[in-house]
Design an enzyme around this catalytic site. Structure first.
Site, PDB file in Angstrom:
ATOM      1  N   GLU A  27      30.769  -8.981  22.191  1.00  0.00           N
ATOM      2  CA  GLU A  27      29.941  -8.125  21.341  1.00  0.00           C
ATOM      3  C   GLU A  27      29.639  -8.769  19.989  1.00  0.00           C
ATOM      4  OE1 GLU A  27      31.518  -4.185  20.680  1.00  0.00           O
ATOM      5  OE2 GLU A  27      29.598  -3.479  19.886  1.00  0.00           O
TER       6      GLU A  27
ATOM      7  N   LYS B 228      37.287   3.232  19.138  1.00  0.00           N
ATOM      8  CA  LYS B 228      36.640   2.128  19.876  1.00  0.00           C
ATOM      9  C   LYS B 228      36.394   0.967  18.922  1.00  0.00           C
ATOM     10  CE  LYS B 228      33.032  -0.344  21.631  1.00  0.00           C
ATOM     11  NZ  LYS B 228      32.198  -1.350  20.948  1.00  0.00           N
TER      12      LYS B 228
ATOM     13  N   ASP C 299      47.409  -8.431  28.045  1.00  0.00           N
ATOM     14  CA  ASP C 299      46.853  -7.416  28.940  1.00  0.00           C
ATOM     15  C   ASP C 299      46.076  -6.379  28.110  1.00  0.00           C
ATOM     16  OD1 ASP C 299      46.508  -5.164  30.590  1.00  0.00           O
ATOM     17  OD2 ASP C 299      48.379  -5.505  31.663  1.00  0.00           O
TER      18      ASP C 299
ATOM     19  N   HIS D 238      24.463  -5.122  12.744  1.00  0.00           N
ATOM     20  CA  HIS D 238      24.748  -5.335  14.163  1.00  0.00           C
ATOM     21  C   HIS D 238      23.512  -5.897  14.853  1.00  0.00           C
ATOM     22  CE1 HIS D 238      26.693  -4.785  17.989  1.00  0.00           C
ATOM     23  NE2 HIS D 238      25.711  -4.009  18.417  1.00  0.00           N
TER      24      HIS D 238
HETATM   25  C1  LIG Z   1      27.598  -7.683  10.001  1.00  0.00           C
HETATM   26  C2  LIG Z   1      28.116  -7.518   8.585  1.00  0.00           C
HETATM   27  C3  LIG Z   1      29.433  -8.290   8.451  1.00  0.00           C
HETATM   28  C4  LIG Z   1      27.105  -8.094   7.603  1.00  0.00           C
HETATM   29  O1  LIG Z   1      27.524  -7.728   6.332  1.00  0.00           O
HETATM   30  P1  LIG Z   1      26.805  -8.240   5.001  1.00  0.00           P
HETATM   31  O2  LIG Z   1      27.285  -7.384   3.892  1.00  0.00           O
HETATM   32  O3  LIG Z   1      25.348  -8.353   5.227  1.00  0.00           O
HETATM   33  O4  LIG Z   1      27.425  -9.674   4.897  1.00  0.00           O
HETATM   34  P2  LIG Z   1      27.219 -10.794   3.803  1.00  0.00           P
HETATM   35  O5  LIG Z   1      26.092 -11.686   4.229  1.00  0.00           O
HETATM   36  O6  LIG Z   1      27.193 -10.212   2.431  1.00  0.00           O
HETATM   37  O7  LIG Z   1      28.595 -11.596   3.978  1.00  0.00           O
HETATM   38  C5  LIG Z   1      29.843 -11.047   3.612  1.00  0.00           C
HETATM   39  C6  LIG Z   1      30.919 -11.672   4.467  1.00  0.00           C
HETATM   40  O8  LIG Z   1      30.828 -11.118   5.793  1.00  0.00           O
HETATM   41  C7  LIG Z   1      31.109 -12.160   6.740  1.00  0.00           C
HETATM   42  N1  LIG Z   1      29.907 -12.429   7.526  1.00  0.00           N
HETATM   43  C8  LIG Z   1      28.639 -12.023   7.289  1.00  0.00           C
HETATM   44  N2  LIG Z   1      27.813 -12.459   8.247  1.00  0.00           N
HETATM   45  C9  LIG Z   1      28.564 -13.179   9.103  1.00  0.00           C
HETATM   46  C10 LIG Z   1      28.304 -13.889  10.295  1.00  0.00           C
HETATM   47  N3  LIG Z   1      27.067 -13.956  10.805  1.00  0.00           N
HETATM   48  N4  LIG Z   1      29.319 -14.491  10.914  1.00  0.00           N
HETATM   49  C11 LIG Z   1      30.573 -14.438  10.414  1.00  0.00           C
HETATM   50  N5  LIG Z   1      30.891 -13.784   9.288  1.00  0.00           N
HETATM   51  C12 LIG Z   1      29.903 -13.165   8.647  1.00  0.00           C
HETATM   52  C13 LIG Z   1      31.501 -13.393   5.936  1.00  0.00           C
HETATM   53  O9  LIG Z   1      32.883 -13.404   5.732  1.00  0.00           O
HETATM   54  C14 LIG Z   1      30.771 -13.170   4.644  1.00  0.00           C
HETATM   55  O10 LIG Z   1      31.356 -13.849   3.578  1.00  0.00           O
HETATM   56  P3  LIG Z   1      31.057 -15.429   3.357  1.00  0.00           P
HETATM   57  O11 LIG Z   1      31.753 -16.166   4.447  1.00  0.00           O
HETATM   58  O12 LIG Z   1      29.562 -15.609   3.424  1.00  0.00           O
HETATM   59  O13 LIG Z   1      31.664 -15.676   2.025  1.00  0.00           O
HETATM   60  C15 LIG Z   1      28.337  -6.011   8.226  1.00  0.00           C
HETATM   61  O14 LIG Z   1      27.117  -5.337   8.430  1.00  0.00           O
HETATM   62  C16 LIG Z   1      29.439  -5.331   8.996  1.00  0.00           C
HETATM   63  O15 LIG Z   1      30.599  -5.439   8.663  1.00  0.00           O
HETATM   64  N6  LIG Z   1      29.063  -4.576  10.022  1.00  0.00           N
HETATM   65  C17 LIG Z   1      30.003  -3.873  10.905  1.00  0.00           C
HETATM   66  C18 LIG Z   1      29.718  -4.330  12.278  1.00  0.00           C
HETATM   67  C19 LIG Z   1      30.588  -3.693  13.315  1.00  0.00           C
HETATM   68  O16 LIG Z   1      31.408  -2.844  13.075  1.00  0.00           O
HETATM   69  N7  LIG Z   1      30.369  -4.163  14.526  1.00  0.00           N
HETATM   70  C20 LIG Z   1      31.035  -3.689  15.683  1.00  0.00           C
HETATM   71  C21 LIG Z   1      30.008  -3.300  16.711  1.00  0.00           C
HETATM   72  S1  LIG Z   1      29.481  -1.621  16.501  1.00  0.00           S
HETATM   73  C22 LIG Z   1      30.753  -0.806  17.335  1.00  0.00           C
HETATM   74  O17 LIG Z   1      30.995  -1.089  18.475  1.00  0.00           O
HETATM   75  C23 LIG Z   1      31.757   0.045  16.612  1.00  0.00           C
HETATM   76  C24 LIG Z   1      31.375   1.306  15.905  1.00  0.00           C
HETATM   77  C25 LIG Z   1      30.508   0.987  14.726  1.00  0.00           C
HETATM   78  O18 LIG Z   1      30.705   2.215  16.724  1.00  0.00           O
HETATM   79  C26 LIG Z   1      32.707   1.885  15.445  1.00  0.00           C
HETATM   80  C27 LIG Z   1      32.598   3.192  14.716  1.00  0.00           C
HETATM   81  O19 LIG Z   1      31.661   3.962  14.989  1.00  0.00           O
HETATM   82  O20 LIG Z   1      33.506   3.452  13.882  1.00  0.00           O
HETATM   83  N1  LIG Z   2      51.217  -0.969  33.552  1.00  0.00           N
HETATM   84  C1  LIG Z   2      51.230  -2.234  33.088  1.00  0.00           C
HETATM   85  O1  LIG Z   2      50.912  -2.478  31.922  1.00  0.00           O
HETATM   86  C2  LIG Z   2      51.633  -3.347  34.005  1.00  0.00           C
HETATM   87  C3  LIG Z   2      51.463  -4.644  33.572  1.00  0.00           C
HETATM   88  N2  LIG Z   2      51.874  -5.696  34.363  1.00  0.00           N
HETATM   89  C4  LIG Z   2      51.705  -7.092  33.966  1.00  0.00           C
HETATM   90  O2  LIG Z   2      52.992  -7.608  33.619  1.00  0.00           O
HETATM   91  C5  LIG Z   2      52.828  -8.826  32.891  1.00  0.00           C
HETATM   92  C6  LIG Z   2      53.796  -8.881  31.737  1.00  0.00           C
HETATM   93  O3  LIG Z   2      55.102  -8.761  32.222  1.00  0.00           O
HETATM   94  P1  LIG Z   2      56.305  -9.565  31.522  1.00  0.00           P
HETATM   95  O4  LIG Z   2      57.576  -8.906  31.921  1.00  0.00           O
HETATM   96  O5  LIG Z   2      56.024  -9.687  30.073  1.00  0.00           O
HETATM   97  O6  LIG Z   2      56.097 -11.011  32.155  1.00  0.00           O
HETATM   98  P2  LIG Z   2      57.032 -12.015  32.950  1.00  0.00           P
HETATM   99  O7  LIG Z   2      57.913 -11.339  33.926  1.00  0.00           O
HETATM  100  O8  LIG Z   2      56.119 -13.076  33.465  1.00  0.00           O
HETATM  101  O9  LIG Z   2      57.887 -12.651  31.765  1.00  0.00           O
HETATM  102  C7  LIG Z   2      58.954 -11.976  31.206  1.00  0.00           C
HETATM  103  C8  LIG Z   2      60.228 -12.719  31.463  1.00  0.00           C
HETATM  104  O10 LIG Z   2      60.182 -13.980  30.775  1.00  0.00           O
HETATM  105  C9  LIG Z   2      61.519 -14.371  30.457  1.00  0.00           C
HETATM  106  N3  LIG Z   2      61.475 -14.876  29.069  1.00  0.00           N
HETATM  107  C10 LIG Z   2      61.452 -16.196  28.735  1.00  0.00           C
HETATM  108  N4  LIG Z   2      61.391 -16.340  27.406  1.00  0.00           N
HETATM  109  C11 LIG Z   2      61.376 -15.100  26.867  1.00  0.00           C
HETATM  110  C12 LIG Z   2      61.314 -14.595  25.527  1.00  0.00           C
HETATM  111  N5  LIG Z   2      61.276 -15.397  24.463  1.00  0.00           N
HETATM  112  N6  LIG Z   2      61.290 -13.254  25.352  1.00  0.00           N
HETATM  113  C13 LIG Z   2      61.324 -12.413  26.392  1.00  0.00           C
HETATM  114  N7  LIG Z   2      61.415 -12.842  27.683  1.00  0.00           N
HETATM  115  C14 LIG Z   2      61.431 -14.169  27.929  1.00  0.00           C
HETATM  116  C15 LIG Z   2      62.407 -13.131  30.628  1.00  0.00           C
HETATM  117  O11 LIG Z   2      63.218 -13.357  31.761  1.00  0.00           O
HETATM  118  C16 LIG Z   2      61.425 -11.997  30.887  1.00  0.00           C
HETATM  119  O12 LIG Z   2      61.881 -11.039  31.814  1.00  0.00           O
HETATM  120  C17 LIG Z   2      51.400  -8.829  32.425  1.00  0.00           C
HETATM  121  O13 LIG Z   2      50.672  -9.746  33.226  1.00  0.00           O
HETATM  122  C18 LIG Z   2      50.921  -7.415  32.736  1.00  0.00           C
HETATM  123  O14 LIG Z   2      49.533  -7.431  32.981  1.00  0.00           O
HETATM  124  C19 LIG Z   2      52.493  -5.489  35.569  1.00  0.00           C
HETATM  125  C20 LIG Z   2      52.676  -4.225  36.037  1.00  0.00           C
HETATM  126  C21 LIG Z   2      52.219  -3.045  35.324  1.00  0.00           C
END
Ligand SMILES: CC(C)(COP(=O)([O-])OP(=O)([O-])OC[C@H]1O[C@@H](n2cnc3c(N)ncnc32)[C@H](O)[C@@H]1OP(=O)([O-])[O-])[C@@H](O)C(=O)NCCC(=O)NCCSC(=O)C[C@@](C)(O)CC(=O)[O-]
Ligand SMILES: NC(=O)C1=CN([C@@H]2O[C@H](COP(=O)(O)OP(=O)(O)OC[C@H]3O[C@@H](n4cnc5c(N)ncnc54)[C@H](O)[C@@H]3O)[C@@H](O)[C@H]2O)C=CC1
Length: 428
Positions: A89, A267, A283, A381
């Site tokens: 997105e 969202k 995940d 956006h």
């Molecule tokens: C789009 C902006 C950032 C423009 O915002 P702006 O004020 O026009 O930006 P600007 O040109 O003044 O720049 C300010 C800073 O923004 C960043 N920036 C600015 N442009 C860029 C770019 N192209 N790529 C990377 N970074 C960018 C960058 O850090 C920049 O600083 P700089 O680096 O220039 O010093 C602003 O309008 C904004 O924040 N919009 C929000 C967008 C958003 O939320 N998008 C999600 C999709 S919509 C959605 O799915 C969610 C929603 C909205 O429904 C959630 C809700 O309802 O709550």
């Molecule tokens: N409802 C859900 O969310 C479900 C998710 N999954 C899937 O399960 C997976 C994740 O399961 P995990 O148990 O995390 O994976 P995993 O079983 O692959 O790894 C965990 C194991 O790694 C070992 N391990 C090694 N280094 C470790 C450390 N520093 N810390 C902790 N453990 C360490 C431990 O023996 C531990 O049990 C994901 O792929 C997920 O998508 C599976 C079933 C249901």
């Protein structure tokens, strides 16, 4: 051609978005000392080897590449960090950069975590005396702890393992059931497999102790023992003044009061959260299920964030949500690009990862609320989305930027307009 990248002293890299992708990778490598192999992995088109893909899931016929953008300006717990975000997105990454820029000088984001505890559920049916069954299970706490820990000696060695036991009697349409919760510290693993193994191992004992019949043995994605929290303060001056601040508060109050709005508000938070979860091979469904269940935990679906005005008139935001993510397990170690993203982030524990993700979620919510409460979301956006529209109508190479600029200039980011303008461009 944009200007040469300068090694970044911090995550504020003005103009990062105007660099070429090669220059951005060089700037990221300079910032976090990313090794050449990881840089090459990020650069590789379609960067998942067919052989690995075929072993990751079933019936593989291909892969789908999603762009990874890097959020700049992020300061989390006093440390500058560049955050990889995988999303389809437009404007999601820009939004985080923008929000983080506006709170950078006020200190950025402060985060914490409640722990790394996961819950496995064991459903017990067919007991005539569920309250007694509950107590009988609770009496076996030590045996249960030992049985769980025996399932995963490596986890125990790493400081994790069984931590607590809860048993609930839950009324259902089919009568009361007894639900055992195994509470397990899964350390740097998301832990689903780890706790599912424990739940399955314990089932026969629970049946023997109670005379009931165990049915489901599976973790709960309502990971409310694994909450990540973030807070940040945006000075009113940095965000356009008190009127903007108050408009944002009113926008938040809408989300607090109305689940139709809260769903969209959350969202937006998940735009940021899921993008980092995906980039790091975690995940997304598990985190999303946890977030929404947590938002509805009081019986009414609500905002995951809170917004208020501080004594000095700044805007303060907080986010608290379950964040079950790991650095081992799942695709985190299998997918080479996920490994590169984890290196880029520089995190060494699942806790650190969850904390950064919470900060990104809060930043995303700030950015969305700010535009919604001021100019509206479409301007920013749709200007970023214009390049997608250009591609959809067949623009290639330099035509994409040129056509996008025309659409933005005309304030008509629409496919029919894009088709007509592309035709005009090609006629010269
Ligand atoms: C789009 C902006 C950032 C423009 O915002 P702006 O004020 O026009 O930006 P600007 O040109 O003044 O720049 C300010 C800073 O923004 C960043 N920036 C600015 N442009 C860029 C770019 N192209 N790529 C990377 N970074 C960018 C960058 O850090 C920049 O600083 P700089 O680096 O220039 O010093 C602003 O309008 C904004 O924040 N919009 C929000 C967008 C958003 O939320 N998008 C999600 C999709 S919509 C959605 O799915 C969610 C929603 C909205 O429904 C959630 C809700 O309802 O709550
Ligand atoms: N409802 C859900 O969310 C479900 C998710 N999954 C899937 O399960 C997976 C994740 O399961 P995990 O148990 O995390 O994976 P995993 O079983 O692959 O790894 C965990 C194991 O790694 C070992 N391990 C090694 N280094 C470790 C450390 N520093 N810390 C902790 N453990 C360490 C431990 O023996 C531990 O049990 C994901 O792929 C997920 O998508 C599976 C079933 C249901």
């Amino acid at each position: 051609m944009s200007k040469s990248p300068q090694p970044a002293a911090n995550s504020r890299i003005p103009g990062f978005h105007r660099m070429t992708t090669d220059e951005r990778r060089a700037a990221v490598a300079a910032f976090c000392g990313l090794d050449e192999e990881s840089v090459a992995q990020l650069a590789m088109p379609g960067n998942l080897d067919a052989h690995i893909a075929d072993h990751m899931i079933e019936n593989v016929v291909g892969t789908i590449a999603i762009p990874i953008g890097v959020a700049t300006n992020m300061k989390v717990d006093g440390q500058d960090v560049l955050v990889p975000m995988a999303t389809e997105e437009s404007s999601v990454v820009a939004a985080v950069c923008n929000a983080a820029k506006q709170c950078y000088d006020a200190g950025g984001f402060t985060t914490s975590i409640s722990g790394t505890l996961m819950i496995a559920q064991i459903q017990l049916l067919g007991v005539s005396d569920p309250q007694s069954a509950r107590i009988r299970i609770l009496e076996r706490r030590d045996e249960i702890a030992a049985a769980c820990n025996a399932c995963d000696p490596l986890l125990v060695k790493l400081g994790g393992g069984f931590r607590d036991l809860e048993v609930r009697v839950v009324p259902t349409r089919g009568g009361e059931i007894v639900v055992t919760h195994l509470i397990v510290d899964t350390r740097d693993a998301m832990g689903a497999n780890a706790v599912n193994t424990m739940a399955e191992a314990l089932a026969p004992s629970i049946e023997a102790w109670t005379g009931g019949r165990v049915l489901l043995r599976i973790l709960s994605n309502l990971a409310d023992r694994r909450l990540a929290r973030a807070r940040a303060v945006w000075p009113a001056d940095a965000i356009g003044g008190p009127a903007v601040r108050d408009a944002m508060i009113a926008a938040y109050q809408f989300a607090e009061a109305d689940p139709y709005r809260a769903a969209t508000h959350n969202k937006g938070i998940m735009n940021g959260v899921s993008a980092v979860v995906l980039a790091t091979g975690n995940d997304t469904r598990a985190v999303e299920a946890g977030a929404h269940a947590f938002a509805a935990r009081t019986g009414r679906y609500k905002s995951l964030t809170n917004w208020e005005v501080t004594a000095d008139g700044s805007l303060a935001g907080t986010l608290e949500m379950p964040l079950a993510v790991g650095l081992v397990g799942g695709a985190t170690k299998v997918h080479p690009t996920a490994r590169a993203c984890i290196k880029l982030l520089g995190v060494t524990t699942a806790e650190q990862l969850a904390r950064i993700i919470a900060a990104v979620g809060l930043a995303q919510n700030f950015a969305a609320m700010r535009v919604l409460a001021t100019e509206g979301v479409q301007k920013g956006h749709m200007s970023l989305h214009a390049k997608n529209i250009a591609i959809v109508v067949g623009a290639v190479g330099d035509e994409i930027e040129t056509l996008a600029a025309i659409l933005i200039g005309r304030r008509q980011v629409r496919q029919d307009v894009a088709e007509a303008e592309l035709a005009k461009l090609r006629q010269g």
